[in-house]
Design a protein around this motif. Structure first.
Motif, PDB file in Angstrom:
ATOM      1  N   PHE A   1      -6.253   8.679  -7.630  1.00  0.00           N
ATOM      2  CA  PHE A   1      -5.285   9.753  -7.383  1.00  0.00           C
ATOM      3  C   PHE A   1      -4.118   9.154  -6.590  1.00  0.00           C
ATOM      4  O   PHE A   1      -4.029   9.309  -5.368  1.00  0.00           O
ATOM      5  N   PRO A   2      -3.229   8.455  -7.294  1.00  0.00           N
ATOM      6  CA  PRO A   2      -2.173   7.705  -6.586  1.00  0.00           C
ATOM      7  C   PRO A   2      -1.030   8.594  -6.111  1.00  0.00           C
ATOM      8  O   PRO A   2      -0.882   9.726  -6.557  1.00  0.00           O
ATOM      9  N   TRP A   3      -0.225   8.026  -5.223  1.00  0.00           N
ATOM     10  CA  TRP A   3       1.053   8.634  -4.875  1.00  0.00           C
ATOM     11  C   TRP A   3       2.002   8.456  -6.063  1.00  0.00           C
ATOM     12  O   TRP A   3       1.916   7.456  -6.794  1.00  0.00           O
ATOM     13  N   THR A   4       2.930   9.385  -6.204  1.00  0.00           N
ATOM     14  CA  THR A   4       3.976   9.248  -7.214  1.00  0.00           C
ATOM     15  C   THR A   4       5.165   8.510  -6.593  1.00  0.00           C
ATOM     16  O   THR A   4       5.277   8.392  -5.362  1.00  0.00           O
ATOM     17  N   ALA A   5       6.074   8.061  -7.463  1.00  0.00           N
ATOM     18  CA  ALA A   5       7.318   7.478  -6.946  1.00  0.00           C
ATOM     19  C   ALA A   5       8.018   8.489  -6.050  1.00  0.00           C
ATOM     20  O   ALA A   5       8.591   8.132  -5.011  1.00  0.00           O
ATOM     21  N   GLY A   6       7.955   9.763  -6.422  1.00  0.00           N
ATOM     22  CA  GLY A   6       8.584  10.806  -5.604  1.00  0.00           C
ATOM     23  C   GLY A   6       7.996  10.877  -4.202  1.00  0.00           C
ATOM     24  O   GLY A   6       8.727  11.095  -3.231  1.00  0.00           O
ATOM     25  N   ASN A   7       6.689  10.683  -4.094  1.00  0.00           N
ATOM     26  CA  ASN A   7       6.058  10.692  -2.762  1.00  0.00           C
ATOM     27  C   ASN A   7       6.626   9.571  -1.894  1.00  0.00           C
ATOM     28  O   ASN A   7       6.869   9.762  -0.691  1.00  0.00           O
ATOM     29  N   PHE A   8       6.823   8.390  -2.492  1.00  0.00           N
ATOM     30  CA  PHE A   8       7.378   7.271  -1.711  1.00  0.00           C
ATOM     31  C   PHE A   8       8.850   7.532  -1.362  1.00  0.00           C
ATOM     32  O   PHE A   8       9.280   7.310  -0.225  1.00  0.00           O
TER      33      PHE A   8
ATOM     34  N   SER B   1       8.992  10.004   1.406  1.00  0.00           N
ATOM     35  CA  SER B   1       8.588   9.412   2.686  1.00  0.00           C
ATOM     36  C   SER B   1       9.742   8.627   3.303  1.00  0.00           C
ATOM     37  O   SER B   1       9.997   8.708   4.513  1.00  0.00           O
ATOM     38  N   MET B   2      10.440   7.873   2.455  1.00  0.00           N
ATOM     39  CA  MET B   2      11.556   7.078   2.977  1.00  0.00           C
ATOM     40  C   MET B   2      12.673   7.984   3.485  1.00  0.00           C
ATOM     41  O   MET B   2      13.238   7.760   4.550  1.00  0.00           O
ATOM     42  N   ARG B   3      12.948   9.036   2.715  1.00  0.00           N
ATOM     43  CA  ARG B   3      14.046   9.936   3.117  1.00  0.00           C
ATOM     44  C   ARG B   3      13.674  10.744   4.353  1.00  0.00           C
ATOM     45  O   ARG B   3      14.561  11.161   5.111  1.00  0.00           O
ATOM     46  N   ALA B   4      12.385  10.962   4.560  1.00  0.00           N
ATOM     47  CA  ALA B   4      11.944  11.685   5.755  1.00  0.00           C
ATOM     48  C   ALA B   4      11.937  10.787   6.990  1.00  0.00           C
ATOM     49  O   ALA B   4      11.650  11.245   8.092  1.00  0.00           O
ATOM     50  N   GLY B   5      12.216   9.503   6.796  1.00  0.00           N
ATOM     51  CA  GLY B   5      12.262   8.591   7.941  1.00  0.00           C
ATOM     52  C   GLY B   5      10.919   7.998   8.304  1.00  0.00           C
ATOM     53  O   GLY B   5      10.763   7.423   9.384  1.00  0.00           O
ATOM     54  N   TYR B   6       9.923   8.139   7.416  1.00  0.00           N
ATOM     55  CA  TYR B   6       8.638   7.501   7.699  1.00  0.00           C
ATOM     56  C   TYR B   6       8.826   5.983   7.658  1.00  0.00           C
ATOM     57  O   TYR B   6       9.729   5.476   7.013  1.00  0.00           O
ATOM     58  N   ARG B   7       7.913   5.295   8.345  1.00  0.00           N
ATOM     59  CA  ARG B   7       7.998   3.831   8.390  1.00  0.00           C
ATOM     60  C   ARG B   7       7.302   3.285   7.149  1.00  0.00           C
ATOM     61  O   ARG B   7       6.070   3.302   7.067  1.00  0.00           O
ATOM     62  N   CYS B   8       8.084   2.825   6.195  1.00  0.00           N
ATOM     63  CA  CYS B   8       7.551   2.314   4.927  1.00  0.00           C
ATOM     64  C   CYS B   8       7.827   0.821   4.889  1.00  0.00           C
ATOM     65  O   CYS B   8       8.988   0.400   4.959  1.00  0.00           O
ATOM     66  N   CYS B   9       6.783   0.024   4.803  1.00  0.00           N
ATOM     67  CA  CYS B   9       7.005  -1.418   4.832  1.00  0.00           C
ATOM     68  C   CYS B   9       6.056  -2.094   3.850  1.00  0.00           C
ATOM     69  O   CYS B   9       5.102  -1.474   3.351  1.00  0.00           O
TER      70      CYS B   9
ATOM     71  N   ALA C   1       4.970   2.260  -6.709  1.00  0.00           N
ATOM     72  CA  ALA C   1       4.236   3.383  -7.323  1.00  0.00           C
ATOM     73  C   ALA C   1       3.323   2.866  -8.436  1.00  0.00           C
ATOM     74  O   ALA C   1       2.205   3.378  -8.618  1.00  0.00           O
ATOM     75  N   GLU C   2       3.773   1.857  -9.178  1.00  0.00           N
ATOM     76  CA  GLU C   2       2.909   1.257 -10.210  1.00  0.00           C
ATOM     77  C   GLU C   2       1.687   0.599  -9.557  1.00  0.00           C
ATOM     78  O   GLU C   2       0.554   0.742 -10.038  1.00  0.00           O
ATOM     79  N   LEU C   3       1.898  -0.105  -8.440  1.00  0.00           N
ATOM     80  CA  LEU C   3       0.759  -0.715  -7.728  1.00  0.00           C
ATOM     81  C   LEU C   3      -0.184   0.362  -7.205  1.00  0.00           C
ATOM     82  O   LEU C   3      -1.406   0.187  -7.208  1.00  0.00           O
ATOM     83  N   ASP C   4       0.374   1.491  -6.772  1.00  0.00           N
ATOM     84  CA  ASP C   4      -0.483   2.578  -6.281  1.00  0.00           C
ATOM     85  C   ASP C   4      -1.338   3.138  -7.423  1.00  0.00           C
ATOM     86  O   ASP C   4      -2.514   3.455  -7.230  1.00  0.00           O
ATOM     87  N   ARG C   5      -0.736   3.233  -8.626  1.00  0.00           N
ATOM     88  CA  ARG C   5      -1.507   3.703  -9.792  1.00  0.00           C
ATOM     89  C   ARG C   5      -2.653   2.755 -10.104  1.00  0.00           C
ATOM     90  O   ARG C   5      -3.727   3.175 -10.522  1.00  0.00           O
TER      91      ARG C   5
ATOM     92  N   ALA D   1       1.012  -6.104  -0.424  1.00  0.00           N
ATOM     93  CA  ALA D   1       0.457  -4.954   0.296  1.00  0.00           C
ATOM     94  C   ALA D   1       1.613  -4.099   0.799  1.00  0.00           C
ATOM     95  O   ALA D   1       2.736  -4.584   0.941  1.00  0.00           O
ATOM     96  N   TYR D   2       1.303  -2.826   1.063  1.00  0.00           N
ATOM     97  CA  TYR D   2       2.355  -1.939   1.579  1.00  0.00           C
ATOM     98  C   TYR D   2       1.703  -0.850   2.418  1.00  0.00           C
ATOM     99  O   TYR D   2       0.476  -0.614   2.319  1.00  0.00           O
ATOM    100  N   ALA D   3       2.533  -0.210   3.232  1.00  0.00           N
ATOM    101  CA  ALA D   3       2.015   0.828   4.132  1.00  0.00           C
ATOM    102  C   ALA D   3       3.097   1.855   4.394  1.00  0.00           C
ATOM    103  O   ALA D   3       4.299   1.555   4.339  1.00  0.00           O
ATOM    104  N   VAL D   4       2.645   3.067   4.694  1.00  0.00           N
ATOM    105  CA  VAL D   4       3.543   4.158   5.079  1.00  0.00           C
ATOM    106  C   VAL D   4       2.968   4.801   6.333  1.00  0.00           C
ATOM    107  O   VAL D   4       1.775   5.158   6.352  1.00  0.00           O
TER     108      VAL D   4
END
Ligand code: COA
Length: 148
Positions: free
Chosen positions: A23-30, A33-41, A14-18, A51-54
């Motif tokens: 208009f970054p994602w918040t830690a809550g958004n990440f 996403s993880m709890r919803a089962g999205y592919r976060c890597c 989340a700090e890297l996104d800021r 680098a990272y992706a969702v």
């Protein structure tokens, strides 16, 4: 190495996104996403996240929700390498298409996606927050069967 994003990576990501977006994602958004089962890597070298992706999978489609290379490393090929891997893994997993939205003003991202063969198939009016009002979102799609 590429690896799944873990809950204890989220504050750093989340700090890297800021650092990467107005208009970054918040830690809550990440976390959501993880709890919803999205592919976060993420991709890291010597323990540093580069680098990272969702991605969200729905039936036989994937939606690329976030792809970010840390600011100091942009323009060095990391984004293309990561996207090449996401495309290959998605195709091998049997997904048919990859969707994404991108700001018209984000010329680097558009160049990356167009280079991979993504084509614009729609426009979401006022999709993104912007410093003055809203910015549209270009909807782009890549058919994975034909992807490089
Ligand atoms: C967009 C992003 C993921 C691209 O990753 P990157 O590692 O910087 O890009 P690469 O070095 O792999 O370059 C791949 C292609 O992107 C395009 N590109 C990259 N930087 C560019 C720039 N400054 N201007 C124009 N095109 C650019 C080019 O088409 C390039 O291909 P080329 O080298 O053959 O010309 C990265 O810049 C980033 O994280 N930006 C901030 C976050 C973001 O906007 N994410 C996308 C949200 S939709």
């Amino acid at each position: 190495m590429y690896r799944p994003m873990l809950e204890n990576d989220v504050d750093h990501v989340a700090e890297l996104d800021r650092q990467s977006y107005a208009f970054p994602w918040t830690a809550g958004n990440f976390h959501d996403s993880m709890r919803a089962g999205y592919r976060c890597c993420l991709y890291e070298e010597s323990g540093s996240i580069m680098a990272y992706a969702v991605m969200m999978a729905v039936v036989d489609e994937v939606h690329l929700l976030n792809l970010t290379v840390v600011p100091a490393l942009q323009g060095l090929g990391y984004g293309a390498a990561f996207l090449r891997r996401l495309v290959a893994c998605s195709r091998e997993s049997g997904f048919a298409v990859m969707w994404l939205e991108v700001r018209p003003s984000n010329l680097a991202a558009r160049g990356l996606y167009e280079g991979f063969g993504f084509r614009q198939v729609g426009l979401r009016k006022g999709y993104y927050p912007a410093s003055h009002g809203r910015e549209d979102g270009l909807v782009m799609v890549l058919e994975l069967r034909n992807a490089q």
